[in-house]
Write a protein that holds these residues in place. Structure first.
Motif, PDB file in Angstrom:
ATOM      1  N   HIS A 109       0.990   4.275  -2.747  1.00 25.96           N
ATOM      2  CA  HIS A 109       1.015   5.714  -2.486  1.00 25.96           C
ATOM      3  C   HIS A 109       2.117   6.384  -3.291  1.00 25.96           C
ATOM      4  O   HIS A 109       1.938   7.442  -3.878  1.00 25.96           O
ATOM      5  CB  HIS A 109       1.278   5.976  -0.991  1.00 25.96           C
TER       6      HIS A 109
ATOM      7  N   ILE B 250       0.838  -1.197   0.000  1.00 31.96           N
ATOM      8  CA  ILE B 250       0.000   0.000   0.000  1.00 31.96           C
ATOM      9  C   ILE B 250       0.876   1.250   0.000  1.00 31.96           C
ATOM     10  O   ILE B 250       0.593   2.234  -0.685  1.00 31.96           O
ATOM     11  CB  ILE B 250      -0.959  -0.053   1.201  1.00 31.96           C
TER      12      ILE B 250
ATOM     13  N   ILE C 197      -9.205   1.166  -2.900  1.00 27.67           N
ATOM     14  CA  ILE C 197      -8.905   2.356  -3.700  1.00 27.67           C
ATOM     15  C   ILE C 197      -8.379   3.483  -2.827  1.00 27.67           C
ATOM     16  O   ILE C 197      -7.296   3.996  -3.048  1.00 27.67           O
ATOM     17  CB  ILE C 197     -10.154   2.790  -4.474  1.00 27.67           C
ATOM     18  N   PHE C 198      -9.132   3.864  -1.803  1.00 26.26           N
ATOM     19  CA  PHE C 198      -8.759   5.069  -1.075  1.00 26.26           C
ATOM     20  C   PHE C 198      -7.651   4.827  -0.070  1.00 26.26           C
ATOM     21  O   PHE C 198      -6.719   5.605   0.036  1.00 26.26           O
ATOM     22  CB  PHE C 198      -9.994   5.670  -0.391  1.00 26.26           C
ATOM     23  N   TYR C 199      -7.740   3.733   0.689  1.00 28.74           N
ATOM     24  CA  TYR C 199      -6.679   3.448   1.647  1.00 28.74           C
ATOM     25  C   TYR C 199      -5.370   3.197   0.910  1.00 28.74           C
ATOM     26  O   TYR C 199      -4.297   3.463   1.422  1.00 28.74           O
ATOM     27  CB  TYR C 199      -7.065   2.234   2.492  1.00 28.74           C
ATOM     28  N   SER C 200      -5.488   2.669  -0.325  1.00 33.04           N
ATOM     29  CA  SER C 200      -4.284   2.342  -1.085  1.00 33.04           C
ATOM     30  C   SER C 200      -3.618   3.562  -1.687  1.00 33.04           C
ATOM     31  O   SER C 200      -2.438   3.515  -2.010  1.00 33.04           O
ATOM     32  CB  SER C 200      -4.619   1.395  -2.239  1.00 33.04           C
ATOM     33  N   THR C 201      -4.393   4.640  -1.895  1.00 33.60           N
ATOM     34  CA  THR C 201      -3.793   5.755  -2.625  1.00 33.60           C
ATOM     35  C   THR C 201      -3.508   6.969  -1.764  1.00 33.60           C
ATOM     36  O   THR C 201      -2.559   7.682  -2.008  1.00 33.60           O
ATOM     37  CB  THR C 201      -4.707   6.176  -3.790  1.00 33.60           C
ATOM     38  N   ASP C 202      -4.360   7.235  -0.772  1.00 34.40           N
ATOM     39  CA  ASP C 202      -4.072   8.383   0.079  1.00 34.40           C
ATOM     40  C   ASP C 202      -4.742   8.172   1.429  1.00 34.40           C
ATOM     41  O   ASP C 202      -5.958   8.315   1.559  1.00 34.40           O
ATOM     42  CB  ASP C 202      -4.574   9.683  -0.554  1.00 34.40           C
ATOM     43  N   ARG C 203      -3.920   7.843   2.446  1.00 32.41           N
ATOM     44  CA  ARG C 203      -4.491   7.514   3.750  1.00 32.41           C
ATOM     45  C   ARG C 203      -5.250   8.681   4.363  1.00 32.41           C
ATOM     46  O   ARG C 203      -6.273   8.499   5.015  1.00 32.41           O
ATOM     47  CB  ARG C 203      -3.380   7.085   4.704  1.00 32.41           C
ATOM     48  N   ASP C 204      -4.768   9.898   4.126  1.00 26.56           N
ATOM     49  CA  ASP C 204      -5.449  11.045   4.751  1.00 26.56           C
ATOM     50  C   ASP C 204      -6.866  11.207   4.222  1.00 26.56           C
ATOM     51  O   ASP C 204      -7.800  11.436   4.985  1.00 26.56           O
ATOM     52  CB  ASP C 204      -4.653  12.330   4.484  1.00 26.56           C
ATOM     53  N   THR C 205      -7.028  11.047   2.907  1.00 22.42           N
ATOM     54  CA  THR C 205      -8.377  11.171   2.331  1.00 22.42           C
ATOM     55  C   THR C 205      -9.267  10.068   2.854  1.00 22.42           C
ATOM     56  O   THR C 205     -10.416  10.288   3.242  1.00 22.42           O
ATOM     57  CB  THR C 205      -8.309  11.088   0.797  1.00 22.42           C
TER      58      THR C 205
ATOM     59  N   ILE D  58       1.276   6.490  -7.064  1.00 27.93           N
ATOM     60  CA  ILE D  58       0.297   7.530  -7.395  1.00 27.93           C
ATOM     61  C   ILE D  58       0.990   8.883  -7.477  1.00 27.93           C
ATOM     62  O   ILE D  58       0.739   9.679  -8.375  1.00 27.93           O
ATOM     63  CB  ILE D  58      -0.805   7.577  -6.323  1.00 27.93           C
ATOM     64  N   ARG D  59       1.887   9.111  -6.511  1.00 27.77           N
ATOM     65  CA  ARG D  59       2.543  10.420  -6.491  1.00 27.77           C
ATOM     66  C   ARG D  59       3.570  10.569  -7.585  1.00 27.77           C
ATOM     67  O   ARG D  59       4.039  11.662  -7.853  1.00 27.77           O
ATOM     68  CB  ARG D  59       3.170  10.673  -5.108  1.00 27.77           C
TER      69      ARG D  59
ATOM     70  N   THR E 110      -8.261  17.689   1.072  1.00 35.48           N
ATOM     71  CA  THR E 110      -7.064  16.848   1.149  1.00 35.48           C
ATOM     72  C   THR E 110      -6.313  16.823  -0.166  1.00 35.48           C
ATOM     73  O   THR E 110      -5.333  16.100  -0.316  1.00 35.48           O
ATOM     74  CB  THR E 110      -7.440  15.394   1.527  1.00 35.48           C
TER      75      THR E 110
ATOM     76  N   TYR F 122      -7.037  15.514  -2.877  1.00 36.74           N
ATOM     77  CA  TYR F 122      -7.065  14.212  -3.520  1.00 36.74           C
ATOM     78  C   TYR F 122      -7.394  14.353  -4.998  1.00 36.74           C
ATOM     79  O   TYR F 122      -6.890  13.620  -5.847  1.00 36.74           O
ATOM     80  CB  TYR F 122      -8.113  13.343  -2.813  1.00 36.74           C
TER      81      TYR F 122
END
Lengths: 193, 307, 675
Positions: free
Chosen positions: A113, A109, B49-57, A116-117, A178, A180
């Motif tokens: 991250h 995971i 999807i979300f936990y995998s890409t941006d933990r803050d969101t 993605i960045r 955020t 996103y």
């Protein structure tokens, strides 16, 4: 000609290349620290015992091996981790069995991250996130299913009721706060409220 | 404690029959539990999807859902492993004051603040904040008095039905967060199946993954199907009549993957649907005809005939 | 001891600032510090020296005492942990009470941590020495006490370590009691087949030692007995031991075994790890010492039904007595050696290795019994499921060790080697066997170990697979086990089938250690084993004086290391007993009876049970047992009446340092201009 013979007589299958040696230029010394920042644990404590690979259902099916990915992370081989970033099913069996108390699933995971960045965003992620911005749910409500719900006597889907606008606004606000939306390069579709 | 239904995304829009079953089982026709709807619940958000890409969101969206429960002082009941793992993990993250502060900054923009549910602590009468409680449907059912109630309410006989239980990964693991069942030897869904009168069979690799989670089904569907095929082979070699699971995403996976490798699929339903069938609900409302793998063989076995 | 408040003769303070070569002198300006300190009131000697601990440096100190009338010495040098004893002895040699010597740490706490800032370091050094000087004014002369040491030793645990320790102490002429909770001494070593790296048969080398113990006139074996209470302190321990009833009169039993032949009850044999059976009246193994039979009350028919006297009738010496009661005895010993040993790790149920679920998965200790010629199968290795000889055998290493999830983070040290030696034994016995060892690392560190590791690969073709097995499955017809693991050196997941799987289980502290540890307040390390005083320099001593540890109770180790450590513990215990007396440091708690109200709070917080409420002149007061007191100060801090002071660390002494640090010395002008 037999299979083995064919291999022997057909010549070299690979191209000669001096790039096969990995030197320091190929390595990123800050990779392990970056992974900790994104929620992976300290990969340097991995003993490379191979238990995670043994229990991983994905490792059974494709070239990907959990332990090798962790080794790449230890070593700082960023490029080689690229192809492994989206095959983990996060079943957490690796975490259950790791004697060094590491969490390879969380590591994957963290790698996502990082990917993605770097701009590597699989299309399904964009679709789901856009759905969330647009409908407040990641799965679009289906006309056929809405009819089925009426037949079953189920309450009307909240997404189809007027009060849902407020919810959507909140979700859009959160996602924009955020940043996103900027991260993924998405926006609520024009014409949505 | 009043419960709040959390159906997630897949059930209301793809398998509404499961929603009917859950409402029927928990509501006045079934176990008569005190449950409410919270119409502002949104996507949990989906961890793959979300936990995998941006933990803050992910955390902000999850905390928003938890704030809604906090407002009504409700205990969240999820019927999906993914929602369960997502919301429960969020409560763990939020138990750290620093994280809570960061999330509240974001939530402040939508006029919300996560604190936990205030209550008076025993002797001193001091006000403390208890984290919002998130529970899985199976865990709510598997309590002594509810199981007893269930046993007394079985109206249809499931006596010859061979059930293969598929727990799903996020019900069992990671044990850092989920603690409903022993990850090596889970029993709760098997117990419910037994109380309903059916037989829960043992099969090889019962605890392995269906292949759908973590974005695998969306990204590399052949890989997901291959994992599902392994499970199918193990289950069918034991001769199961139906696959029962507490997670709608596993349900979706089994329901859609089987056609890629077999012509004679095994029907798969949610545990709530099995409970509804056993407790005498109207089978036509359970949405079984919406399942891709036909449930007719199962219905035939329990004497309810083909539809 | 004089109380701090009474009038003292005028203090004459001698201060010695050590350069310690360049360690301190390279950062701190020692001459400047010495000069500034000389201006403080009461300081009659203030000088810097190159090496205070050297003969020259010490002579300087002694000279100051003899010629300048110095009666308080402040040595500003390295940490007291290094030379406190040296300087104390030096001061004592010149006729001054050693407790008038105070050390200030200018190295670890000053020069070494402020190497880049010499001016600030010098200022800090001066402040530190000032604090020391002010404290030295309040020091009181203390006298160490002497306690006598009984010339007898209690060894708890009759395994190889306990046996060796008892032999060494007994040979020196001291009375030794060897307590063992099983019916016979010998411990786990008696269960092993052959030992690594030489292949010596374990019981063949152990039994002679056991017999020696029995023959030694100074050793009294108390087998089938348990320690129930220990009171007292170094040199004077009062131990209560419960002798469990064998229901056999030891003096009459000659170990002939006729009773066991007649006994109708068969029970799984614990010594054989449950594989064979024994009778309800039994000896654990033929070489047992003492060779006396014991009745297992739980399974004996007579105790269950009141009938069956077959053994009574069979015994020609009438040694059976079903009416025996436990006997409690009290012993007075000077020293105690704890050698309670290890147990093996038991794998969890429904875990990866399926130890409880599959018949053909066994632990290494079970394997030892199966390959042992005196074991249940006469030394023929057979599979538990069908009694057939296995040809393909797998060993799985690191089971229950090196695993953070199981809270056993440590390495059990012996498993790599015992797997290798078992592989060799099996290969010798069954030449066409195929053995694979699934390892994480191979630790073959000792004398002869690497050679054996080489030999099993060269001569016997044992295969070493680097990988941690992830899944074990069983063929329901053949009961063969398939192991799935990633072979990390191939980076491939493989599955191999085996007839038998042996789990190389790790070592955990023995169950019997915990009650002993609590009775003696012994500290425990993070890994659960008993903690030694110092990991390198004091491996057999413990924080409790007079109590020593050896063998696997301290940490997992093999037989050579256990024997060596047992000899070390015996030597340490003997040193104390030879001297016959022990000096107790006077740095302990002191109760002012007039202030004590007998509330008992101190007794609840003391970790060493060193303070108790007793009747003193008709009133309840707290009384300190100085030999048990470690000077930790917890009681002094807890006393609501401030009735307890910690000698050498009294409130006044500590506060004087604080006052000096914050800028005001006792009335004199502060030459350094503020602290």
């Amino acid at each position: 000609m037999g299979e083995v013979e064919k291999v022997f007589t057909s010549g070299l299958a690979e191209k000669l290349s001096e790039d096969k040696i990995i030197t320091e230029d190929d390595l990123d010394p800050e990779f392990a620290a970056e992974i900790i920042r994104y929620g992976g644990k300290d990969v340097m404590t991995c003993l490379q015992c191979g238990n995670c690979t043994g229990v991983c259902p994905i490792s059974l099916k494709i070239e990907y091996k959990t332990r090798t990915t962790i080794k790449y992370c230890q070593f700082g081989m960023r490029k080689q981790t690229l192809e492994t970033r989206w095959v983990c099913a996060t079943c957490y069996r690796c975490y259950e069995h790791c004697p060094a108390d590491l969490n390879p699933a969380e590591l994957m995971i963290a790698l996502r991250h990082i990917a993605i960045r770097e701009g590597i965003i699989p299309p399904f992620v964009k679709v789901a996130a856009t759905n969330l911005l647009q409908y407040g749910m990641t799965v679009r409500p289906d006309e056929a299913m809405i009819k089925e719900r009426v037949k079953m006597g189920l309450p009307v889907l909240p997404q189809t009721k007027p009060g849902w606008e407020e919810v959507k606004k909140q979700i859009v606000t959160i996602i924009q706060t955020t940043k996103y939306d900027r991260l993924l390069g998405i926006a609520p579709k024009e014409g949505s409220e | 404690m009043t419960y709040a239904y959390f159906f997630g995304c897949v059930i209301p829009s793809r398998y509404p029959g499961v929603e009917y079953a859950v409402r029927w089982v928990m509501g006045p026709s079934g176990l008569k539990l005190d449950v409410q709807d919270v119409p502002e619940f949104s996507c949990c958000p989906v961890p793959g999807i979300f936990y995998s890409t941006d933990r803050d969101t992910w955390l902000a969206l999850a905390a928003r859902n938890l704030c809604l429960a906090q407002r009504g002082r409700l205990e969240v009941v999820t019927v999906c492993n993914g929602c369960y793992s997502s919301l429960l993990k969020a409560t763990e993250y939020l138990s750290e004051p620093k994280k809570m502060g960061q999330v509240n900054k974001v939530l402040g923009k939508v006029g919300m603040k996560y604190t936990g549910i205030p209550e008076k602590s025993g002797d001193s009468g001091r006000r403390i904040f208890r984290p919002v409680s998130v529970r899985h449907f199976v865990d709510v059912i598997h309590t002594d008095n509810v199981m007893l109630e269930l046993a007394n309410n079985v109206k249809r006989s499931l006596s010859k039905v061979r059930v293969a239980v598929h727990y799903g990964c996020h019900y069992l693991r990671p044990t850092e967060y989920t603690a409903i069942d022993d990850p090596n030897d889970p029993v709760k869904v098997d117990d419910i199946v037994k109380v309903l009168g059916a037989e829960s069979i043992d099969y090889e690799d019962k605890l392995s993954c269906c292949g759908a989670g973590g974005g695998v089904r969306s990204h590399v569907v052949e890989l997901a199907n291959s994992l599902c095929e392994d499970k199918f082979k193990n289950i069918s070699s034991e001769g199961a009549d139906v696959i029962v699971t507490p997670c709608p995403f596993c349900l979706l996976q089994f329901d859609n993957a089987q056609k890629t490798f077999t012509k004679r699929g095994i029907p798969v339903i949610h545990i709530a649907q099995l409970m509804a069938i056993a407790m005498g609900a109207d089978i036509s409302k359970l949405g079984l005809e919406l399942h891709n793998v036909s449930c007719n063989p199962l219905l035939a076995k329990i004497g309810e005939g083909a539809k | 001891m004089t109380s701090p408040e009474s009038k003292k003769p005028e203090e004459k303070i001698g201060v010695f600032i050590c350069h310690c070569g360049t360690n301190i002198g390279g950062v701190v300006n020692c001459e400047k510090v010495a000069e500034n300190i000389s201006k403080l009131p009461g300081v009659v000697v203030s000088k810097d020296v190159k090496y205070a601990c050297s003969d020259l440096g010490q002579e300087d100190i002694r000279k100051a005492i003899r010629e300048n009338g110095v009666n308080r010495v402040v040595v500003a040098s390295c940490s007291p942990r290094l030379h406190e004893f040296t300087f104390k002895k030096c001061v004592e040699g010149a006729g001054l009470n050693p407790y008038f010597m105070h050390m200030v740490n200018l190295r670890e706490q000053c020069s070494w941590v402020h190497m880049k800032e010499p001016e600030k370091a010098t200022q800090k050094a001066e402040d530190l020495v000032k604090m020391g000087v002010d404290r030295s004014r309040l020091l009181t002369p203390l006298t160490p006490r002497e306690v006598s040491v009984e010339k007898s030793c209690l060894v708890i645990g009759g395994g190889i370590s306990g046996i060796q320790a008892a032999l060494d102490i007994g040979d020196k002429g001291f009375k030794t009691y060897l307590v063992e909770k099983e019916p016979s001494i010998g411990g786990h070593m008696a269960q092993l087949d052959k030992t690594f790296p030489t292949g010596d048969c374990a019981i063949c080398i152990l039994a002679p030692k056991m017999v020696e113990v029995a023959r030694n006139p100074n050793i009294e074996i108390l087998a089938y007995s348990e320690v129930v209470d220990i009171e007292g302190y170094v040199g004077n321990f009062k131990v209560k031991i419960r002798r469990k009833p064998r229901y056999v009169i030891e003096d009459k039993c000659v170990g002939c075994g006729v009773c066991a032949e007649k006994c109708p009850v068969k029970v799984p044999n614990e010594f054989d790890c449950g594989f064979g059976t024994r009778r309800a009246i039994y000896v654990p193994f033929p070489q047992a010492v003492p060779l006396k039979y014991t009745i297992d009350k739980e399974h004996c028919l007579h105790f269950k039904t009141g009938k069956c006297q077959l053994c009574v009738k069979a015994c020609v010496n009438q040694a059976i007595d079903h009416k025996q009661e436990p006997i409690d005895i009290e012993l007075n010993v000077g020293t105690i050696i704890v050698a309670t040993g290890f147990d093996t790790y038991v794998p969890i149920r429904k875990g990866v290795y399926k130890y409880w679920e599959y018949k053909n998965v066994i632990t290494a200790l079970e394997l030892e019994r199966l390959i042992n010629a005196a074991g249940p199968t006469g030394g023929h290795l057979v599979r538990p499921s069908d009694g057939v000889e296995p040809k393909r055998i797998a060993f799985i290493q690191c089971v229950g060790s090196r695993n953070i999830k199981l809270q056993h983070k440590y390495c059990s040290r012996v498993c790599c080697m015992y797997a290798i030696k078992n592989a060799q034994i099996i290969s010798e016995h069954t030449p066409d066997s195929e053995i694979a060892i699934y390892y994480n690392d191979v630790r073959a560190f000792g004398k002869g170990f690497e050679e054996l590791y080489h030999r099993v690969r060269e001569d016997y073709g044992v295969e070493f697979i680097r990988g941690r097995p992830a899944k074990l499955t069983r063929d329901p017809l053949t009961e063969n086990i398939t192991i799935r693991a990633e072979e990390t050196l191939l980076a491939k997941i493989t599955e191999r089938e085996f007839d038998l799987v042996v789990l190389s289980v790790g070592l955990i502290p023995a169950a019997g250690t915990s009650p002993i540890q609590k009775m003696l307040s012994l500290p425990v390390s993070d890994d659960g084993f008993l903690q030694e005083s110092h990991p390198k320099l004091r491996p057999v001593e413990t924080a409790i004086e007079g109590v020593f540890i050896c063998g696997c109770v301290q940490s997992p180790k093999d037989i050579p290391d256990s024997v060596a450590q047992a000899k070390g513990a015996a030597s340490a215990a003997s040193t104390m007993m030879i001297k016959g007396k022990h000096i107790v440091e006077p740095l302990c708690a002191s109760v002012t009876n007039e202030l004590c109200v007998g509330c008992g709070l101190c007794t609840e917080v003391c970790p060493y049970k060193a303070i108790e409420l007793k009747e003193v002149d008709g009133l309840t007061k707290a009384v300190v047992t100085e030999a048990l007191c470690h000077g930790c100060g917890t009681c002094a801090a807890s006393c609501p009446q401030h009735a307890i002071s910690q000698l050498q660390f009294t409130d006044d002494q500590i506060l004087s340092e604080l006052t000096a640090a914050l800028g005001s010395t006792n009335g004199a002008k502060d030459s350094a201009g503020g602290g």
